[in-house]
Structure formats: structure tokens, C-alpha cells
Design an enzyme around this catalytic site. Structure first.
Site, PDB file in Angstrom:
ATOM      1  N   GLU A 132     -19.121 -31.157  -9.860  1.00 33.83           N
ATOM      2  CA  GLU A 132     -20.010 -30.467  -8.903  1.00 33.83           C
ATOM      3  C   GLU A 132     -21.372 -30.414  -9.572  1.00 33.83           C
ATOM      4  OE1 GLU A 132     -22.328 -27.771  -7.855  1.00 33.83           O
ATOM      5  OE2 GLU A 132     -20.745 -26.287  -8.212  1.00 33.83           O
TER       6      GLU A 132
ATOM      7  N   CYS B  88     -25.433 -22.746  -7.510  1.00 29.87           N
ATOM      8  CA  CYS B  88     -25.395 -24.107  -6.985  1.00 29.87           C
ATOM      9  C   CYS B  88     -25.606 -24.133  -5.476  1.00 29.87           C
ATOM     10  CB  CYS B  88     -24.086 -24.781  -7.350  1.00 29.87           C
ATOM     11  SG  CYS B  88     -22.635 -23.743  -7.082  1.00 29.87           S
TER      12      CYS B  88
END
Length: 501
Positions: free
Chosen positions: A263, A300
Site C-alpha cells: 500500500e 494514507c
């Protein structure tokens, strides 16, 4: 309860020293020394993980559920000490660490409950048809099986939920896969005390010692040797695009390539449609500023881009006013703070970019920045489309809905896309949906993407570069499937079949 780290690695149940040491760099409080990881430690940990697989990979779901719950219990028993050293190392407030600890133990317990019901195994059975013509059909049974030892890289921005006992570790253990964690040097003390909790659970549940190891610090050779070790069968990673891509390439170049579940980052665009702006522009602008600066923008899912049409003055003014009131916040590391200032400078020099809010940041402190730019200039400058890890927002002003759609089409893969809309905006929203559905793993309406629910339906992933495998998620019960593979059993007697057949 206070905690003073001893600085050792946990290798298959043994607290182990190595030759060199490094010092932590806390936001406040005392620094501590930790032993530096080495490829030799990786070798020992991976061999132990492979040995552990032959029992742990064939443990029952009830045994693994008890193990996950025991880890959660041991973490909670160390709660105050975890919060103390976590706040010292990261500068995150106590409330944030306490909430993240609850999320970490919550997902361990959720995964325990999930594997006990067995649905994640996607069990299938096609009964034999011996009289079928022209050919008979054999008895076919299919189930998901664990893939083997998994390497997990701790994240800088989530010292608990995405690190030592975080989502990747919990998912791998739930699947039946031993784990070797490469701890993040930003919070080694936090990693150590959580590893102590896991070690206590290993012993309490009589699990094989090699089911979990923690290697602290180390240079690139440690990470490289870990992802290239022949006993490692998958990698979980949360971090930068550059670091993740380097490890992804190493996984792909192995003689036996393995999946790299990375990720890597996202700008999480928000599309503001005209009726919503007219009726709720001020409210949306204030809410966006809050989401943008939450945790110093070190999420994120931080919504760094707002795409609007002409007439968004109320939204922009509200965002400006809210951001101007935000005080400087401590970033996780000096390196992250330095990268944030570089990102600010990159955006500021873009063609047609106008600064709306900006106060210079120094040291480890981050203050918010807000810029506006015409969509045509944004489309012409790829640097404006790259993530800035911190509280920086860009308002992209499109001339019309066609240009707004072009902005959406041009964007790279994202973790999230958000539509701010009222009922009267439905037609525009419908035209955007086919585009953003291909761009993101999670699509929101009338909300903000910071805050990722740990649940059965959650998808935290997306097309590259948001993640390296857009068919997977790193959050929620579906994340367990990353560390399983389907196996079909044809005409096997029941005594040879795995649980639960």
C-alpha cells in the site's frame, strides 16, 4: 506501568543481540539503543518460520482464534506502557495511540471470530457423478489453504494498527501463516513491547516459537534479504512509493516470484458538485480542512486534492479560514518532515499555482498549506498529481463538468475517491461513477476518507500506485485471503482432507 526497552530482536522466542546498535529519535522523552538487524538474523527467523509452518499451518481455526485473542489480551495488559512509549517515539497524542490500540486489538478479535465461522475458506464441493455420460465426474472439493511464511514491514504512520501486530500480521496469522516482521526504525520501542505481547501469547497458547519474529532496524540489505528469502511466500508493506516499488521489483525478480501486497500512497481526490457547493460549501470546506490536517496529514487516506467547478468561493474561503487556525503539529520523524517541505516546494513552483495558506515549517513541525490551480495547469504538470505526505491541499478548478471528468480520467490509482453531492447533482455524479470506480478501492459520498473502518466490507487498496495488487485489501476480513491459495482435492479419502472437511 512504565517500559524501558532492552533493544533486542525477537527471533523465534529468543531475545537476541547483534553486533551494532542504533539510537531511537523520539519526539520527546529519552532515546534508547536498539540492536541493528542483519541478513543472518533474517536467515534464522525465516528458517524458524518455515519449521513453524508445518504445525501452525495445520492448526485448527479454534486454535488460531484463541491465539489471536490472546495477543489482543496481552496488548491490552500493556496498554498504558504502549501509549507512553508510542507517544514519546512518534509525537502522536495519547488519545490517538489509545484509539489505535483499540483498533489493533479489535481487528485481532474480529479476525478470530471471522475464521471461526469458516466462510473465508470459500469451501466448495462438486459431488461425483459416476453415471454421467460421456464421461463420469470425479468428487471435487476445494478450500483455501495458507501459503507459508509472510514478511511484514512496519509502517511509519501507524505504530500499532499497521505495524508489529497490525493488519498484515493479524491477517497472516489468521490464515495460518507464520510472520517475520521488519520493524520500523521510527518506533522501535513500540515494536518491542508489542512483540513482547505476541511472545507471551505464543507461549500461553503453546504455539511453535517460529510463528513470529521481530527484526529491528537494519539497512536495505535486511529488507532485501527478507523479501528474497526462499521460505518467504508473500510480503505485506505499507510505506512510500519508492521503497515499496524497490521491494516489489525484488519480489518479481526472484527465481520463484511471490506476491507483494504494498500500500504505497494516494492523493484521494474529492469531487465537489455544484448543488452541494451552493448549499453546503462552507460546511464542506471546514470539514475538508479538518480531514486534511488530522494527524498532521500523515494518513494514507488524506484527501489532498479537491476538484471543483467555478463558483466554489464559499468552500475555498471556509477551508482557508479553518486551515489558518491550525497550529503546527509534530511529524513522525525528521525525515518525514523534510520530505513534507520538499513536497511543498514542488507544488509551490508549479505553473499557475497560487498559494492561499502557507506558514513556513521548521524542524519536525508541520503547518498546513493550501493552493489553488486551474485544471488545465494541473493536467499539464504531473508533479502536482503526486502525493505530499502531510497537511497540504490543492484546489483544482475545472471549467466545466467535461474538464472535471478529464481530471478524474487522468488520475492514477487511488485508495479513495469522494463525491460531495446533493440530490440535484445525481446526473453529474452518475457520469463520474464509471471513471472513479476504475480508479479507487473505496468510493465515498458526502464524507471524508480519513478513518478506515475495520469490517467485512472494507476495501483498503486500489489500482497502482495506490497499491501493488488492486485485487486485495489490507484492511478488513477480506485481507486474510491475501495469504491463502485455493487447493482442489479430487477423490481424496476424508482422512487426508484438511479441516473442516
Amino acid at each position: 506501568m512504565s517500559f524501558t526497552p532492552h533493544g533486542k530482536h525477537l527471533i523465534a522466542g529468543h531475545w537476541t543481540e547483534s553486533g551494532q546498535k542504533f539510537s531511537s529519535d523520539p519526539a520527546h522523552g529519552p532515546a534508547h539503543d536498539f540492536f541493528v538487524g542483519t541478513p543472518d538474523l533474517v536467515e534464522t527467523a525465516c528458517i524458524a518460520a518455515e519449521q513453524a509452518y508445518w504445525s501452525f499451518g495445520y492448526s485448527t481455526r479454534d486454535q488460531r482464534a484463541a491465539f489471536l485473542n490472546a495477543i489482543a489480551d496481552e496488548i491490552e495488559a500493556r496498554g498504558d506502557a504502549i501509549t507512553e512509549i508510542g507517544t514519546q517515539e512518534t509525537g502522536l497524542p495519547e488519545a490517538r495511540l489509545q484509539g489505535e490500540r483499540g483498533r489493533t486489538t479489535g481487528q485481532l478479535r474480529l479476525f478470530a471470530k471471522h475464521i471461526q465461522n469458516g466462510e473465508y475458506l470459500d469451501q466448495r464441493h462438486d459431488v461425483a457423478l459416476p453415471d454421467r455420460q460421456p464421461l463420469q465426474r470425479p468428487d471435487l472439493k476445494m478450500i483455501q489453504r495458507p501459503i507459508g511464511p509472510v514478511a511484514v514491514f512496519g509502517a511509519s504512520n501507524f505504530p500499532l494498527a499497521f505495524s508489529t501486530a497490525g493488519g498484515d500480521t493479524a491477517a497472516a496469522l489468521a490464515a495460518g501463516c507464520p510472520v517475520v516482521v521488519k520493524g520500523h526504525s521510527a518506533h522501535p520501542g513500540t515494536a518491542e513491547i508489542v512483540a513482547e505481547a505476541i511472545d507471551a501469547a505464543v507461549k500461553a497458547c503453546d504455539m511453535p516459537a517460529g510463528v513470529f519474529s521481530l527484526i529491528q532496524g537494519g539497512k536495505r540489505d535486511v529488507g532485501a534479504s527478507l523479501v528474497q528469502h526462499p521460505f518467504i511466500k508473500a510480503v505485506g508493506f505499507t510505506g512510500s512509493l519508492a521503497g515499496g516499488r524497490a521491494l516489489f521489483d525484488l519480489c518479481a525478480r526472484r527465481s520463484e516470484p511471490i506476491p507483494f501486497f504494498g500500500e504505497l500512497g494516494s492523493v484521494n481526490p474529492m469531487f465537489l458538485l455544484p448543488h452541494a457547493l451552493n448549499s453546503r460549501g462552507t460546511e464542506i470546506g471546514t470539514g475538508w480542512a479538518g480531514s486534511l490536517t488530522m494527524g498532521a496529514g500523515q494518513f494514507c487516506t488524506n484527501p489532498g486534492i479537491a476538484v471543483v467547478l467555478p463558483g466554489a468561493d464559499a468552500f475555498i474561503l471556509a477551508a482557508e479560514a479553518a486551515l489558518t487556525k491550525v497550529a503546527g503539529q509534530t511529524m513522525l520523524t525528521d525525515g518525514i518532515a523534510h520530505a513534507y517541505r520538499k513536497g511543498v516546494a514542488r507544488v509551490a513552483k508549479g505553473e499557475g499555482v497560487r498559494e492561499l495558506v502557507g506558514t513556513p515549517s521548521t524542524g519536525r513541525e508541520a503547518k498546513p498549506y493550501l493552493y489553488r490551480v486551474a485544471a488545465k495547469d494541473w493536467l499539464a504538470d504531473h508533479a502536482l498529481q503526486e502525493e505530499v505526505f502531510g497537511p497540504l491541499g490543492i484546489v483544482v478548478i475545472a471549467e466545466d463538468t467535461d474538464e472535471m471528468a478529464k481530471v478524474a480520467q487522468t488520475m492514477q490509482g487511488q485508495l479513495t475517491c469522494t463525491i460531495q453531492m446533493d440530490d440535484e447533482d445525481a446526473e453529474i455524479a452518475q457520469s463520474l461513477m464509471p471513471i472513479i470506480e476504475r480508479k479507487a478501492g473505496r468510493i465515498l459520498a458526502n464524507g471524508f476518507p480519513t478513518g478506515v473502518e475495520v469490517a467485512d466490507s472494507m476495501v483498503h487498496g486500489g489500482p497502482y500506485p495506490a497499491s501493488t495488487n488492486f485485487g486485495a485489501t489490507s484492511v478488513g476480513t477480506l485481507s486474510i485471503r491475501r495469504f491463502l491459495r485455493p487447493v482442489c482435492y479430487q477423490n481424496l479419502p476424508d482422512a487426508l482432507l484438511p479441516e473442516p472437511f
